[in-house]
Design a protein around this motif. Structure first.
Motif, PDB file in Angstrom:
ATOM      1  N   VAL A  53      -4.684   2.040  -5.988  1.00  0.00           N
ATOM      2  CA  VAL A  53      -5.135   0.864  -6.740  1.00  0.00           C
ATOM      3  C   VAL A  53      -4.133  -0.265  -6.593  1.00  0.00           C
ATOM      4  O   VAL A  53      -4.500  -1.423  -6.417  1.00  0.00           O
ATOM      5  N   ARG A  54      -2.861   0.056  -6.634  1.00  0.00           N
ATOM      6  CA  ARG A  54      -1.842  -0.992  -6.509  1.00  0.00           C
ATOM      7  C   ARG A  54      -1.762  -1.544  -5.088  1.00  0.00           C
ATOM      8  O   ARG A  54      -1.533  -2.731  -4.898  1.00  0.00           O
ATOM      9  N   GLY A  55      -1.935  -0.682  -4.087  1.00  0.00           N
ATOM     10  CA  GLY A  55      -1.775  -1.114  -2.698  1.00  0.00           C
ATOM     11  C   GLY A  55      -2.999  -1.789  -2.120  1.00  0.00           C
ATOM     12  O   GLY A  55      -2.900  -2.671  -1.277  1.00  0.00           O
ATOM     13  N   ILE A  56      -4.174  -1.379  -2.566  1.00  0.00           N
ATOM     14  CA  ILE A  56      -5.407  -1.909  -1.998  1.00  0.00           C
ATOM     15  C   ILE A  56      -5.932  -3.095  -2.801  1.00  0.00           C
ATOM     16  O   ILE A  56      -6.735  -3.871  -2.304  1.00  0.00           O
ATOM     17  N   ALA A  57      -5.468  -3.261  -4.006  1.00  0.00           N
ATOM     18  CA  ALA A  57      -5.981  -4.332  -4.867  1.00  0.00           C
ATOM     19  C   ALA A  57      -5.791  -5.687  -4.191  1.00  0.00           C
ATOM     20  O   ALA A  57      -4.752  -5.974  -3.609  1.00  0.00           O
ATOM     21  N   ARG A  58      -6.823  -6.483  -4.269  1.00  0.00           N
ATOM     22  CA  ARG A  58      -6.753  -7.819  -3.687  1.00  0.00           C
ATOM     23  C   ARG A  58      -5.867  -8.703  -4.550  1.00  0.00           C
ATOM     24  O   ARG A  58      -5.911  -8.624  -5.770  1.00  0.00           O
TER      25      ARG A  58
END
Length: 137
Positions: A53-58
């Protein structure tokens, strides 16, 4: 009589709970390795979801600023920008006057100045030019 039924029901529920707890304890003790594997896998799953969630979040989209350099270079006033937004929505002069709370002649003056400052002959050309300059979306 009702008190007796409730008391017996409560005792049966407590006994059932105790037996289930003992059965759970026996199950855990006989499969302690599986329990540890389950806990470690659950921890890694939670860590993976959190990192995903932290890495892929726009990243949060930047707000539209309306190209303040072009606005300043053209010398557009805040009211003219409001009229330009109304032109962009396709409203007539009377609708713009009603929306902004000004007279029809004031709107005509603002539109004329917008056309002059944007170097356009028609309202549609003014909106197209403002879009080219990045003043409006």
């Amino acid at each position: 009589m009702a008190r007796r039924i409730v008391l017996y029901g409560a005792l049966l529920a407590a006994g059932t709970l105790l037996l289930q707890w003992l059965d759970y304890q026996r199950l855990v003790r006989s499969h302690i390795g599986d329990v540890y594997v389950f806990l470690i896998a659950g921890g890694f799953l939670a860590l993976g979801v959190w990192l995903g969630v932290r890495g892929i979040a726009r990243p949060a989209p930047r707000g539209f600023d309306g190209n303040p350099q072009a606005v300043a270079a053209l010398g557009l006033s805040p009211r003219e920008l409001e009229v330009l937004e109304e032109l962009l929505a396709g409203r007539s002069n009377q609708e713009i006057a009603d929306a902004l709370g000004v007279s029809l002649n004031t709107v005509k003056t603002h539109v004329a100045r917008l056309l002059e400052k944007l170097g356009a002959k028609r309202r549609g050309d003014a909106v197209a030019r403002a879009r080219e300059l990045g003043i409006v979306r």
